[in-house]
Design a protein around this motif. Structure first.
Motif, short mmCIF file in Angstrom:
data_model
loop_
_atom_site.label_atom_id
_atom_site.label_comp_id
_atom_site.label_asym_id
_atom_site.label_seq_id
_atom_site.Cartn_x
_atom_site.Cartn_y
_atom_site.Cartn_z
N GLY A 92 0.82 -1.22 0.00
CA GLY A 92 0.00 0.00 0.00
C GLY A 92 0.85 1.26 0.00
N GLU A 93 0.40 2.24 0.79
CA GLU A 93 1.05 3.55 0.77
C GLU A 93 2.51 3.47 1.22
OE1 GLU A 93 -1.38 6.59 2.56
OE2 GLU A 93 0.32 7.98 2.51
N ALA A 94 2.78 2.70 2.26
CA ALA A 94 4.16 2.58 2.76
C ALA A 94 5.07 2.02 1.67
CB ALA A 94 4.20 1.69 4.00
N ARG A 95 4.53 1.08 0.88
CA ARG A 95 5.31 0.46 -0.18
C ARG A 95 5.63 1.49 -1.28
NH1 ARG A 95 8.26 -1.35 -2.32
NH2 ARG A 95 8.96 -3.44 -2.90
N ASP A 96 4.64 2.32 -1.61
CA ASP A 96 4.86 3.37 -2.61
C ASP A 96 5.90 4.37 -2.12
OD1 ASP A 96 2.96 2.16 -4.14
OD2 ASP A 96 1.34 3.54 -3.59
N ARG A 97 5.89 4.62 -0.81
CA ARG A 97 6.87 5.54 -0.24
C ARG A 97 8.29 4.98 -0.35
NH1 ARG A 97 5.64 9.42 3.63
NH2 ARG A 97 3.55 10.18 3.32
N ILE A 98 8.41 3.67 -0.25
CA ILE A 98 9.74 3.05 -0.38
C ILE A 98 10.28 3.29 -1.79
CG2 ILE A 98 10.96 0.81 -0.47
CD1 ILE A 98 9.15 -0.08 1.88
N THR A 99 9.41 3.11 -2.79
CA THR A 99 9.82 3.34 -4.18
C THR A 99 10.25 4.80 -4.37
OG1 THR A 99 8.26 1.66 -4.92
CG2 THR A 99 9.04 3.20 -6.59
N ALA A 100 9.43 5.72 -3.86
CA ALA A 100 9.75 7.14 -4.01
C ALA A 100 11.07 7.47 -3.34
CB ALA A 100 8.63 7.98 -3.42
N ALA A 101 11.31 6.89 -2.16
CA ALA A 101 12.54 7.17 -1.41
C ALA A 101 13.76 6.61 -2.16
CB ALA A 101 12.45 6.56 -0.02
N CYS A 102 13.62 5.41 -2.72
CA CYS A 102 14.75 4.82 -3.45
C CYS A 102 15.09 5.65 -4.69
CB CYS A 102 14.42 3.38 -3.86
SG CYS A 102 14.42 2.25 -2.47
N GLU A 103 14.08 6.21 -5.31
CA GLU A 103 14.34 7.08 -6.47
C GLU A 103 15.03 8.37 -6.01
OE1 GLU A 103 10.48 7.31 -8.25
OE2 GLU A 103 10.78 5.48 -9.42
N ALA A 104 14.56 8.93 -4.89
CA ALA A 104 15.13 10.18 -4.39
C ALA A 104 16.58 10.00 -3.93
CB ALA A 104 14.28 10.73 -3.25
N LEU A 105 16.87 8.85 -3.37
CA LEU A 105 18.24 8.58 -2.88
C LEU A 105 19.20 8.18 -4.01
CD1 LEU A 105 17.51 6.42 0.29
CD2 LEU A 105 18.68 8.61 0.28
N LEU A 106 18.67 8.09 -5.22
CA LEU A 106 19.42 7.66 -6.43
C LEU A 106 19.84 6.19 -6.36
CD1 LEU A 106 21.69 10.80 -7.00
CD2 LEU A 106 19.39 10.38 -7.86
#
Lengths: 414, 126
Positions: A92-106
């Motif tokens: 759910g939302e937490a999982r989507d946040r992991i994706t966003a964070a991994c993209e932001a951290l490069l």
């Protein structure tokens, strides 16, 4: 010997010095590693609560706003590790946040770069990470990795695509089903089953273009995903020219469990090929439609053991009405049907239940138990012979045995 | 003694325990952790939490046995249990609910759904 002595001393001293240096190097390396791990543990206690707070939050603040301002490369790696560990048990939302964070951290960019590593295990490891990161930007590079020369890298890329989902990542997986020389169809099928309903549309769209073996795998996958969207295709396949396809389609319809398909499966009980009839019988047991009871009773007289066994089992799964039909089959004039009815009543512990009722104080139950036991006993007298008859594969032999068993005198004399 | 909103998380995975603990703390609950079955039973008896979030695959005794032990002891019988497990077979869910678990959440889980279910159980148990 004398001139050799200084040389020997030099060799021994050299080896000793080398071993001493090696020991020191190992000790320093171990100390550095332990210091690094201790440092990571300390940093993790600082970073982990911030990452968890970000994952549990409902605001749109990015991860970097939760973390300390000065983030070293080592810290970034730790944050990535924490995110990927949390990816194992969140959705759910937490999982989507992991994706966003991994993209932001490069991290996504770094992992994509690692897909081009010369070492295959690094490519495989990067593919696995990208699967956990679930970034759509990784789809293209992962599809490319599916053509890798190393099987483990290929399968990790496939698994990662299965985790990322979306039509662009599922399409190459469906294509992989049709290339058994490079892919294990079972492993790819498992990945597609894990993808679930999102894989259905791609499988349906590609079905007619797939080779025979891949179509069989696709039918299995569709059945196990159990989506009603695949019912039309599965029904259509019941009329396919290949018996394997018809059998798998019948099996798939049973797994999907749409009771509206019962008439199609009842029709498949008359298929000229026994594997189709056997699978149709099994599927009807799963559907639980009482309309199947009559046709299943008929199928218990089939000339193939598997069809009779599946029909009997299906009747057992159809509840009290199905069990009543099985009990009724004890009086059938077909010895194979009687034989199978006894086997299924034993398997379903129905015989045990009636035997227990012989001691019941309820006169009706007691009488019903007596009637049942009488029927069973009559069949059991026939059983020794019917067992041989039913197991026979030769049509002529079975027909002869059937005729003998129809003669009442042989039974009466026992 | 019972803390006003104490919740016990029994799971063998330390990262998951800390994650759920942090999630609960940020939402006003007091989270306690147990890494195995024995600790879970001991802490449940000592702390009397308002809820036990329980994994089924614990070292030592499994989660079903923990539910049995909690429900068999008068001191802990009324503590609601929510199962949080990767085991999602129908028979596991039915077994846990029949043994007295209040709810069953599969892993992976949605944090918002987990919180909503916890709130509902706590509201029901008063």
């Amino acid at each position: 010997m004398e001139p050799m002595r200084p040389l020997m001393i030099q060799i021994v001293t050299g080896v000793g010095a080398f071993l001493a240096l090696l020991t020191v190097a190992i000790a320093i390396n171990k100390a550095l590693r332990e210091m690094g791990e201790a440092f990571d543990r300390r940093r993790r206690t600082l970073l982990e609560p911030a990452v968890f707070e970000y994952l549990g939050a409902t605001s749109s603040k990015p991860l970097l706003d939760y973390l300390p301002k000065s983030l070293s490369r080592r810290d970034r790696r730790l944050v990535e590790q924490i995110l990927l560990e949390a990816a194992r048990f969140t959705k759910g939302e937490a999982r989507d946040r992991i994706t966003a964070a991994c993209e932001a951290l490069l991290s996504v960019r770094e992992a994509i770069r690692a897909l081009r590593s010369r070492r295959w295990w690094k490519r495989a490891d990067a593919a696995e990470k990208l699967g956990l990161m679930r970034s759509q930007t990784a789809v293209g590079p992962l599809v490319q990795l599916m053509g890798d020369e190393e099987p483990e890298a290929r399968i990790r890329a496939a698994r990662a695509l299965g985790l990322i989902r979306g039509s662009t990542s599922i399409r190459p997986l469906v294509r992989a089903l049709g290339d058994p020389s490079r892919w294990s169809a079972i492993r790819v099928a498992e990945i597609l089953i894990h993808v679930g309903v999102e894989a259905v549309d791609e499988l349906l769209a590609a079905f007619d273009t797939l080779p025979h073996s891949a179509r069989i795998s696709a039918l299995d996958v569709l059945g196990r995903i159990r989506s009603l969207r695949s019912v039309g295709m599965l029904k259509h396949c019941l009329d396919d020219a290949h018996p394997d396809i018809r059998a798998r389609a019948a099996h798939g319809l049973g797994l999907v469990g749409d009771s509206a398909t019962a008439p199609d499966l009842i029709r498949a009980l008359k298929d000229p090929e026994w594997p189709v009839r056997a699978m149709a019988a099994k599927a009807l047991g799963r559907l639980g439609d009482p309309a199947a009871i009559g046709p299943l009773r008929e199928a218990m007289k089939d000339r193939q053991w598997w069809v009779r066994a599946n029909s009997g089992e299906a009747l057992r799964h159809l509840g009290p009405e199905g069990c009543a039909a099985l009990t009724d089959m004890l009086g059938s004039d077909d010895p194979y049907a009687r034989h199978m009815a006894v086997a299924q009543l034993e398997e379903g512990r129905i015989i045990e239940r009636y035997v227990a009722d012989l001691t019941s104080n309820d006169p009706e139950r007691h009488a019903a138990a007596l009637r049942f036991i009488d029927k069973i006993t009559a069949v059991a007298r026939l059983n020794d012979r019917t067992r041989h008859a039913a197991a026979g594969t030769q049509e002529a032999l079975r027909a002869a045995l059937t005729n003998i068993l129809k003669t009442p005198t042989t039974e009466g004399s026992r | 003694m019972t803390e006003p909103s104490a919740i016990l998380i029994a799971d063998s995975d330390p990262v998951l325990r800390r994650f759920v603990g942090a999630l609960l703390s940020h939402n006003g609950y007091q989270a306690h952790e147990a890494p195995d079955a024995e600790t879970a039973i001991r802490l449940a008896t000592a702390l009397k939490p308002r809820l036990v979030v329980l994994d089924l695959m614990l070292p030592g005794r499994d989660g079903f046995e923990v539910i049995n032990s909690l429900k068999a002891d008068a001191a802990t019988a009324r503590i609601p249990v929510m199962v949080l497990s990767v085991k999602d077979r129908e028979e596991d869910v039915v077994k846990a609910l029949n043994l007295g678990a209040e709810d069953y959440v599969g892993k992976p889980f949605s944090t918002q759904e987990l919180l909503a279910r916890i709130r509902k159980i706590l509201a029901r148990s008063g």
